[in-house]
Motif scaffolding. Structure first.
Motif: not given
Length: 208
Positions: A68, A91, A96, A98
């Protein structure tokens, strides 16, 4: 940069272990502690644009906290496949953007291949409280020393002399340290109370 308290709120949705294993000392890292560690790392420019590796990631609390804060990518390693499945669910909850890779691997089997990019390790290794798991945190530190430029790790109270000595013997230096409270819920038969707060210590080691 989001505040530390905002990060803790985001991490509150991260689920813990469905069937924790005492032999692996599987405890959910408290969101407040994870947020403190990750926020400190971010203030030191150890997250953004870096590869972040969570050794013994469990259900992903530290890995997702790092995810994050805009790293290049995150890798979570754990020897137990069950919490890795929960980590993937977590997740999705955290949302996120990423890239995160969840890998089943023994985090203490060195040498892992060092990533090509600058790497920061975050980890909450076993404290070695179980008789068959003594010095587990040493083995995690050995891996961190072999792959990371910087590591952040959580240890049992009274670990300062050990961590500083280990770092010095392996080309590293402890640059930051702080005490924190680690809340342990009752989840194993040998626990005597519903909850217990213990003192833990967090160390930043520069391995460069």
């Amino acid at each position: 940069m989001p505040t530390k308290s905002a990060l803790a709120q985001q991490l509150a949705v991260v689920a813990g272990f469905d069937n924790p294993r005492a032999s692996l000392e599987q405890y959910r890292t408290p969101p407040d502690l994870a947020a403190h560690l990750v926020h400190t790392a971010d203030l030191q420019d150890d997250i953004q644009g870096q590869t972040v590796v969570d050794l013994g990631c469990g259900t992903g609390m530290l890995a997702l906290g790092a995810a994050l804060r805009s790293p290049a990518r995150v890798v979570g390693l754990d020897i137990d496949p069950a919490p890795l499945s929960t980590a993937r669910e977590n997740e999705r909850k955290v949302g996120s953007t990423t890239p995160v890779s969840w890998i089943r691997a023994d985090a203490t089997t060195a040498p892992l291949c060092p990533p090509a990019e600058e790497t920061t390790v975050v980890m909450n290794p076993p404290f070695g409280a179980q008789s068959d798991n003594e010095h587990a945190d040493r083995r995690f530190l050995e891996t961190a020393a072999s792959i990371a430029g910087v590591s952040y790790s959580i240890h049992n109270e009274g670990s300062q002399s050990f961590v500083e000595s280990f770092a010095g013997d392996n080309g590293g230096e402890v640059t930051h340290a702080f005490e924190t409270e680690f809340d342990l819920p009752r989840q194993f038969d040998f626990h005597k109370s519903d909850r217990q707060a213990i003192t833990a210590e967090v160390y930043r080691i520069d391995w460069t």
